[in-house]
Design a protein around this motif. Structure first.
Motif, PDB file in Angstrom:
ATOM      1  N   ARG A 192       0.838  -1.201   0.000  1.00  0.00           N
ATOM      2  CA  ARG A 192       0.000   0.000   0.000  1.00  0.00           C
ATOM      3  C   ARG A 192       0.874   1.254   0.000  1.00  0.00           C
ATOM      4  NH1 ARG A 192      -3.270  -2.882   3.875  1.00  0.00           N
ATOM      5  NH2 ARG A 192      -2.367  -1.641   5.563  1.00  0.00           N
ATOM      6  N   ALA A 193       1.978   1.213   0.720  1.00  0.00           N
ATOM      7  CA  ALA A 193       2.895   2.354   0.711  1.00  0.00           C
ATOM      8  C   ALA A 193       3.522   2.543  -0.666  1.00  0.00           C
ATOM      9  CB  ALA A 193       3.975   2.164   1.781  1.00  0.00           C
ATOM     10  N   THR A 194       3.916   1.439  -1.297  1.00  0.00           N
ATOM     11  CA  THR A 194       4.499   1.515  -2.637  1.00  0.00           C
ATOM     12  C   THR A 194       3.517   2.142  -3.625  1.00  0.00           C
ATOM     13  OG1 THR A 194       5.962  -0.375  -2.321  1.00  0.00           O
ATOM     14  CG2 THR A 194       5.302   0.109  -4.587  1.00  0.00           C
ATOM     15  N   ARG A 204      -5.037   1.348  -9.420  1.00  0.00           N
ATOM     16  CA  ARG A 204      -4.486   0.127  -8.818  1.00  0.00           C
ATOM     17  C   ARG A 204      -5.254  -0.214  -7.542  1.00  0.00           C
ATOM     18  NH1 ARG A 204       0.068   3.140 -10.429  1.00  0.00           N
ATOM     19  NH2 ARG A 204       1.128   2.193 -12.209  1.00  0.00           N
ATOM     20  N   THR A 205      -5.123  -1.469  -7.146  1.00  0.00           N
ATOM     21  CA  THR A 205      -5.771  -1.964  -5.928  1.00  0.00           C
ATOM     22  C   THR A 205      -4.792  -2.847  -5.182  1.00  0.00           C
ATOM     23  OG1 THR A 205      -7.940  -1.970  -7.016  1.00  0.00           O
ATOM     24  CG2 THR A 205      -7.728  -3.253  -4.997  1.00  0.00           C
ATOM     25  N   VAL A 206      -4.766  -2.725  -3.874  1.00  0.00           N
ATOM     26  CA  VAL A 206      -4.030  -3.653  -3.018  1.00  0.00           C
ATOM     27  C   VAL A 206      -5.049  -4.288  -2.077  1.00  0.00           C
ATOM     28  CG1 VAL A 206      -2.240  -3.937  -1.274  1.00  0.00           C
ATOM     29  CG2 VAL A 206      -1.889  -2.339  -3.179  1.00  0.00           C
ATOM     30  N   GLU A 207      -5.184  -5.613  -2.158  1.00  0.00           N
ATOM     31  CA  GLU A 207      -6.232  -6.303  -1.401  1.00  0.00           C
ATOM     32  C   GLU A 207      -5.667  -7.542  -0.719  1.00  0.00           C
ATOM     33  OE1 GLU A 207     -10.830  -7.922  -1.914  1.00  0.00           O
ATOM     34  OE2 GLU A 207      -9.673  -7.340  -3.689  1.00  0.00           O
ATOM     35  N   LEU A 208      -6.053  -7.746   0.520  1.00  0.00           N
ATOM     36  CA  LEU A 208      -5.716  -8.942   1.273  1.00  0.00           C
ATOM     37  C   LEU A 208      -7.007  -9.675   1.612  1.00  0.00           C
ATOM     38  CD1 LEU A 208      -3.925 -10.818   2.993  1.00  0.00           C
ATOM     39  CD2 LEU A 208      -4.136  -9.146   4.862  1.00  0.00           C
ATOM     40  N   ILE A 209      -7.083 -10.933   1.200  1.00  0.00           N
ATOM     41  CA  ILE A 209      -8.215 -11.787   1.561  1.00  0.00           C
ATOM     42  C   ILE A 209      -7.713 -12.841   2.541  1.00  0.00           C
ATOM     43  CG2 ILE A 209      -9.943 -13.429   0.754  1.00  0.00           C
ATOM     44  CD1 ILE A 209      -9.994 -12.043  -1.912  1.00  0.00           C
ATOM     45  N   THR A 210      -8.283 -12.863   3.729  1.00  0.00           N
ATOM     46  CA  THR A 210      -7.915 -13.883   4.713  1.00  0.00           C
ATOM     47  C   THR A 210      -9.113 -14.792   4.958  1.00  0.00           C
ATOM     48  OG1 THR A 210      -8.519 -12.417   6.554  1.00  0.00           O
ATOM     49  CG2 THR A 210      -6.225 -12.432   5.846  1.00  0.00           C
TER      50      THR A 210
END
Length: 340
Positions: free
Chosen positions: A247-249, A290-296
């Protein structure tokens, strides 16, 4: 040759699924051969095909799948699917449902083969590929270039996904190249440094009960410090920290969180069993679309969600994790890719 014990240790890096086992077009008049070079005619045949490729001093192999209904005139997207430790391109093709997804979505698939069923993703990981210092980044670049010579490939729609050791290579490629519009590691992590990554859409899928690549960043159950004939340095960052770094990148704002509970299986348990498989999405919509996604997936182990999985006897004998039924990873990943 690895000893039986060492070979078994490498095999156990993978979960149950193993056993069922954006860039723009180049403008330089003499383009880099490692970059995608769109072909003007189809040379890759319909269906599943095996290929060979010389990279450095090694003869490497990979497979492709071309849907019969793919357009003959429009450049096609490409998805690279990277097997996990002890897997292969054929195993990945047979296990995760990407051929059927390609038929529906209209894209090419490439399934590269690692050296000794492993990928070199960073210091001490993993297996024979790391021990022999194989340049797998160069190999994947060469696969993309070769596919683009045999098909009208859209270089702005090249994507990479992979599980476990393959998910680690997906992160290494995200760090060390600008070939991809999006990457989707499953049950993987980053091994080694990633000092100057280019902005990239990332979808990461992980079970909270993964013992091979633990969600909290602790060493995996087969971690040996990256030593010996089968080096396994399974000691990456905590997954939430890794996603925060992306996300920072991508200069993303704070993410939003949503959670869902899958319906109980027909005839199965309700309530308590469903609660064990809560699916949580942490999503950040970032500049540049762009999208940054975490699926747990709560309670899920080291596996490809939605895959068929091995027999119960194999799970019990080899201490493997059955695939979660709370999420179908392959269509979820393809939808993410199609949106980027």
């Amino acid at each position: 040759m690895p000893t039986p014990v060492a070979s078994r240790a490498l095999a156990l890096l993978m979960s149950a699924t193993l056993l069922v086992s954006g860039c723009s077009a180049p403008t330089d008049p003499t383009p880099d051969p490692s970059q995608p070079q769109p072909s003007t005619a189809w040379q890759i045949p319909d269906g599943s095909t095996a290929h060979e490729l010389r990279v450095g001093d090694l003869d490497r192999t990979y497979r492709t799948y071309r849907p019969k209904n793919l357009s003959e005139t429009r450049p096609a997207p490409l998805v690279l699917v990277l097997h996990g430790g002890a897997g292969s391109g054929r195993q990945a093709e047979n296990s995760y449902g990407w051929d059927a997804q390609a038929d529906t979505g209209g894209f090419l698939v490439a399934y590269p083969d690692g050296v000794g069923r492993s990928w070199n993703v960073g210091p001490g990981c993993c297996g024979p590929a790391a021990r022999d210092d194989v340049d797998d980044v160069a190999f994947v670049k060469s696969v993309i270039a070769a596919v683009s010579q045999g098909a009208p490939l859209d270089p702005a729609r090249v994507y990479v996904t992979g599980i476990s050791n393959g998910g680690m290579l997906a992160y290494r490629l995200a760090c060390d190249t600008t070939l991809f519009a999006a990457a989707a590691p499953v049950s993987g992590t980053l091994i080694g440094d990633c000092p100057r990554p280019a902005p990239l859409s990332i979808l990461h899928i992980h079970g909270t009960a993964d013992r091979s690549v633990p969600f909290d960043g602790s060493p995996g159950k087969r971690h040996n410090g990256g030593t010996g004939r089968i080096p396994l340095n399974l000691d990456g960052p905590a997954v939430p920290d890794l996603i925060a770094s992306w996300r920072a990148t991508d200069n993303c704002p704070a993410p939003t969180s949503t959670a869902s509970t899958p319906p109980p299986a027909k005839g199965g348990d309700t309530g308590e069993e469903s609660a064990k498989e809560v699916v949580t999405r942490l999503t950040a919509d970032c500049p540049g679309s762009r999208t940054v996604e975490l699926i747990t997936i709560a309670g899920a182990g080291h596996q490809w969600p939605g895959a068929p999985g091995p027999s119960q006897a194999a799970i019990d004998l080899l201490d493997l994790d059955p695939p979660s039924t709370a999420l179908a990873a392959t269509p979820t990943i393809w939808q993410f890719f199609a949106n980027h």
